[in-house]
Design a protein around this motif. Structure first.
Motif, PDB file in Angstrom:
ATOM      1  N   SER A  48      -8.073  -1.259  13.247  1.00  0.00           N
ATOM      2  CA  SER A  48      -8.245  -2.456  14.088  1.00  0.00           C
ATOM      3  C   SER A  48      -8.520  -2.037  15.529  1.00  0.00           C
ATOM      4  N   TYR A  58       0.798  -1.224   0.000  1.00  0.00           N
ATOM      5  CA  TYR A  58       0.000   0.000   0.000  1.00  0.00           C
ATOM      6  C   TYR A  58       0.831   1.273   0.000  1.00  0.00           C
ATOM      7  N   ILE A  83      -4.905   3.734   7.544  1.00  0.00           N
ATOM      8  CA  ILE A  83      -3.641   3.641   8.274  1.00  0.00           C
ATOM      9  C   ILE A  83      -2.481   4.242   7.481  1.00  0.00           C
ATOM     10  N   ALA A 105     -10.957   2.482   6.477  1.00  0.00           N
ATOM     11  CA  ALA A 105      -9.901   2.068   5.535  1.00  0.00           C
ATOM     12  C   ALA A 105     -10.265   2.590   4.142  1.00  0.00           C
ATOM     13  N   CYS A 106     -10.368   3.909   4.064  1.00  0.00           N
ATOM     14  CA  CYS A 106     -10.929   4.589   2.878  1.00  0.00           C
ATOM     15  C   CYS A 106      -9.967   4.650   1.711  1.00  0.00           C
ATOM     16  N   GLY A 107      -8.694   4.306   1.908  1.00  0.00           N
ATOM     17  CA  GLY A 107      -7.726   4.419   0.823  1.00  0.00           C
ATOM     18  C   GLY A 107      -7.595   5.864   0.374  1.00  0.00           C
TER      19      GLY A 107
HETATM   20  C1  LIG Z   1      -8.066  -2.707  -0.921  1.00  0.00           C
HETATM   21  S1  LIG Z   1      -7.781  -1.154  -0.163  1.00  0.00           S
HETATM   22  C2  LIG Z   1      -9.446  -0.524  -0.179  1.00  0.00           C
HETATM   23  C3  LIG Z   1      -9.512   0.979  -0.173  1.00  0.00           C
HETATM   24  C4  LIG Z   1     -10.923   1.564  -0.308  1.00  0.00           C
HETATM   25  N1  LIG Z   1     -11.810   1.067   0.713  1.00  0.00           N
HETATM   26  C5  LIG Z   1     -11.500   1.336  -1.684  1.00  0.00           C
HETATM   27  O1  LIG Z   1     -12.589   0.741  -1.783  1.00  0.00           O
HETATM   28  O2  LIG Z   1     -10.883   1.767  -2.672  1.00  0.00           O
HETATM   29  C6  LIG Z   1      -7.515  -1.560   1.546  1.00  0.00           C
HETATM   30  C7  LIG Z   1      -7.166  -0.367   2.422  1.00  0.00           C
HETATM   31  O3  LIG Z   1      -7.040  -0.808   3.776  1.00  0.00           O
HETATM   32  C8  LIG Z   1      -6.064   0.027   4.405  1.00  0.00           C
HETATM   33  N2  LIG Z   1      -5.659  -0.597   5.674  1.00  0.00           N
HETATM   34  C9  LIG Z   1      -4.961  -1.740   5.850  1.00  0.00           C
HETATM   35  N3  LIG Z   1      -4.806  -1.987   7.165  1.00  0.00           N
HETATM   36  C10 LIG Z   1      -5.443  -0.995   7.838  1.00  0.00           C
HETATM   37  C11 LIG Z   1      -5.648  -0.698   9.209  1.00  0.00           C
HETATM   38  N4  LIG Z   1      -5.192  -1.492  10.177  1.00  0.00           N
HETATM   39  N5  LIG Z   1      -6.322   0.429   9.531  1.00  0.00           N
HETATM   40  C12 LIG Z   1      -6.787   1.249   8.566  1.00  0.00           C
HETATM   41  N6  LIG Z   1      -6.635   1.020   7.248  1.00  0.00           N
HETATM   42  C13 LIG Z   1      -5.985  -0.097   6.885  1.00  0.00           C
HETATM   43  C14 LIG Z   1      -4.980   0.141   3.350  1.00  0.00           C
HETATM   44  O4  LIG Z   1      -4.107   1.213   3.597  1.00  0.00           O
HETATM   45  C15 LIG Z   1      -5.841   0.325   2.087  1.00  0.00           C
HETATM   46  O5  LIG Z   1      -6.078   1.685   1.831  1.00  0.00           O
END
Ligand SMILES: C[S@@+](CC[C@H](N)C(=O)[O-])C[C@H]1O[C@@H](n2cnc3c(N)ncnc32)[C@H](O)[C@@H]1O
Length: 278
Positions: A123, A17, A94, A71-73
């Motif tokens: 988490s 990521y 994150i 986890a909005c990316g």
């Molecule tokens: C597959 S992407 C999905 C992004 C967005 N939801 C979308 O639909 O485009 C997964 C996301 O989870 C985030 N992520 C992973 N572990 C996380 C955590 N512990 N807390 C918050 N975000 C997290 C990554 O940084 C990434 O942006």
């Protein structure tokens, strides 16, 4: 008897990521998203444009429509939702680079007062008060979060009575997977695989009422293949931005993801659940 020396096991786990978000705004990355998804929303997972419309309708049905995107990316998809529904948006991820992108996209969409983004580990319990949101979405990120019981309990706390949860989980085990396949599929950050029926039970255990559960595995098969092909056709250009190992790992991830979905061994479900009114 001679015993052949075993090659050391190659783990394919790689920093995905942070590298992906650092290059997110390049023309090449945007072209690939446009070709694979049909439109560049800054999306990262397995959300089709049709599903994006469905989510907009689900948010629109909640009065006020205060949306928390977990986890909005890059925030792109949820910014497009907020721009349509007119509701307030809060996005959490994150990755600092993802949140930076989200703030830029919100400013571009003239939403800076209606959209707030922050870096946090989803988490852990999130720093918001009880009942602050009408809708929580978490699309293709639950696999990275540890301890679903704690996470779902926190989301239940954050939703107002009658509030709605929209959850997509792309890693529900519905068939057999080899260790080699699993190593590749699980190579992008933390990875939690759950058996079929697990999310339903955990959601109900947290107090949610499950409204629907839709199998969207076909979308994973086709989007993963489209992403893989769009990248392959730009191999030379990508290799100037990505190192060769990163490139091959990503291609292996996409090809394996497509295969596991096409054979319905690893499935994606879109769950809609609600917090009861009382
Ligand atoms: C597959 S992407 C999905 C992004 C967005 N939801 C979308 O639909 O485009 C997964 C996301 O989870 C985030 N992520 C992973 N572990 C996380 C955590 N512990 N807390 C918050 N975000 C997290 C990554 O940084 C990434 O942006």
């Amino acid at each position: 008897m001679t015993v052949e020396k075993q090659q050391p096991h190659q783990t394919r786990n790689y920093e995905f990521y942070s590298a992906q978000y650092a290059r997110f705004r390049s023309n090449l990355a945007a072209d690939i998203r446009r070709e694979a998804y049909g439109k560049d929303l800054g999306q990262q997972g397995w959300r089709t444009l049709g599903e994006q419309e469905e989510i907009i309708n689900l948010v629109n049905e909640r009065p006020q429509g205060r949306l928390l995107d977990v986890a909005c990316g890059s925030g792109g998809p949820s910014i497009a939702i907020a721009a349509t529904t007119g509701g307030r948006l809060t996005g959490v991820d994150i990755e600092e680079a993802a949140i930076e992108q989200a703030r830029i996209l919100a400013a571009d969409a003239h939403l800076p007062d209606k959209a707030t983004f922050l870096v946090a580990d989803c988490s852990q319990p999130l720093p918001f008060g009880p009942g602050e949101f009408d809708v929580i979405s978490c699309i293709d990120a639950i696999i990275h979060l540890t301890d679903r019981r704690t996470v779902f309990a926190d989301w239940f706390r954050l939703l107002a009575p009658g509030g709605r949860l929209i959850l997509a989980d792309a890693c529900v085990l519905t068939g057999d997977i080899s260790k080699e396949e699993l190593d590749i599929r699980a190579s992008q950050g933390k990875f939690h695989l759950v058996p079929a029926g697990f999310n339903e039970g955990m959601l109900e255990g947290a107090g949610f009422e499950l409204r629907s559960c839709k199998d969207t595995t076909d979308a994973v098969a086709s989007l993963a293949m489209r992403l893989c092909r769009a990248r392959e056709s730009r191999r030379d250009a990508l290799l100037e931005e990505e190192d060769a190992i990163w490139f091959e790992n990503r291609q292996a991830f996409l090809a394996t993801t497509a295969e596991l979905a096409a054979t319905a061994r690893l499935s994606r479900f879109l769950y809609v659940a609600e917090k009861p009114q009382s």
